[in-house]
Design a protein around this motif. Structure first.
Motif, PDB file in Angstrom:
ATOM      1  N   ARG A  15      -7.236  -2.679  -1.729  1.00 28.64           N
ATOM      2  CA  ARG A  15      -6.432  -1.781  -0.893  1.00 28.64           C
ATOM      3  C   ARG A  15      -7.290  -1.015   0.107  1.00 28.64           C
ATOM      4  O   ARG A  15      -6.832  -0.686   1.207  1.00 28.64           O
ATOM      5  N   CYS A  19       3.292  -1.250   3.947  1.00 32.61           N
ATOM      6  CA  CYS A  19       3.083  -0.042   3.155  1.00 32.61           C
ATOM      7  C   CYS A  19       4.402   0.699   3.014  1.00 32.61           C
ATOM      8  O   CYS A  19       5.364   0.444   3.736  1.00 32.61           O
ATOM      9  N   THR A  24       0.855  -1.182   0.000  1.00 32.21           N
ATOM     10  CA  THR A  24       0.000   0.000   0.000  1.00 32.21           C
ATOM     11  C   THR A  24       0.896   1.238   0.000  1.00 32.21           C
ATOM     12  O   THR A  24       1.906   1.281   0.691  1.00 32.21           O
TER      13      THR A  24
END
Length: 289
Positions: free
Chosen positions: A248, A50, A25
């Motif tokens: 996501r 992320c 992410t």
């Protein structure tokens, strides 16, 4: 970067086994000054789930971010805005530095703010529109706190924001700066870009000067000042979202905001599309206990 199967987050998360991420992410943090402590995505970052691209134009704040950044963090000195030349008003309290001039009359209404918002320097700066920053790859979450210039960034980033699934923004109910957009202005713009409000991540109330409650000049009763509001891509129109966006959004909902119901909704949509296995949404709920 990939999320290793042995990370604590993967081991503890019932979602990752059902919806393995195809890529990390990407979080865009505009106004990444660490003055307010850990960002909401900190646990996801530490788990390697992320990566972050941050913008911070204040040299001291940028230096602190660079000194302590991890391998999945990049920080840039650009001031995002409308692409025009502005003055950056450096305030006595770093967290109140803004492209808008602090309004002494408004600051005087609230305990402490008259000093915190005192301008100690004025620095000319040329802002950049988010859509014009070539080095910014598609991002999923925009976290932004730029003391009144949020609307400017949203309007200058409509093309890139079309890929995002969540916006975590500070909004003001009482303007502390001259000409500062307030909550209604921000809400109108984000709704126009296909986002809907999801959560109040934080609400700041503040006492009206000179009243002090219980000997603490920060202790408030009811007066709203600011809030952190989380907007998400309109989940009532899943047909307008790609499989990747739904995936996501589910990951952010679970790992950043503890929004089980939103993650479940996304899983159901992905199951209907054949992306997630049958029963994934119910398995997710069952695993939560």
């Amino acid at each position: 970067m990939t999320a290793d199967a042995t990370t604590p987050a993967r081991a503890a998360s019932p979602l990752l086994g059902l919806l393995p991420p195809t890529r990390p992410t990407h979080v865009l943090d505009v106004g990444a000054n660490p003055v307010d402590g850990d960002p909401p995505y900190r646990a996801m970052l530490e788990a390697g789930l992320c990566r972050v691209t941050g913008f911070e134009p204040q040299p001291e704040a940028l230096a602190e971010l660079l000194a302590r950044k991890g391998p999945y963090e990049t920080y840039l000195p650009d001031a995002l805005g409308d692409g025009a030349a502005h003055t950056l008003f450096i305030a006595a309290a770093s967290g109140m530095t803004s492209l808008f001039r602090p309004d002494p009359r408004r600051l005087g209404l609230f305990n402490g703010f008259e000093e915190w918002g005192r301008v100690v320097a004025e620095v000319p700066v040329v802002t950049r529109r988010l859509d014009d920053v070539d080095g910014v790859e598609p991002f999923d979450l925009l976290k932004i706190d730029v003391q009144g210039a949020e609307l400017m960034v949203f309007q200058g980033g409509r093309r890139k924001l079309a890929e995002a699934v969540a916006v975590h923004t500070e909004v003001s109910f009482v303007p502390l700066y001259e000409g500062q957009p307030v909550f209604g202005d921000v809400d109108r713009e984000l709704r126009g870009q296909g986002f809907v409000p999801h959560a109040f991540a934080a609400v700041k109330r503040w006492p009206i000067a000179p009243v002090v409650f219980g000997g603490d000049f920060r202790l408030a009763r009811h007066q709203l000042l600011e809030a952190d509001v989380v907007y998400v891509r309109d989940f009532g129109r899943p047909e307008e979202m790609t499989d990747g966006q739904l995936s996501r959004l589910a990951l952010l909902a679970h790992h950043v905001y503890d929004s089980t119901d939103l993650a479940y909704h996304c899983l159901r949509q992905l199951t209907a599309r054949g992306v997630a296995r049958p029963g994934a949404a119910n398995a997710y709920l069952a695993a939560l206990g």
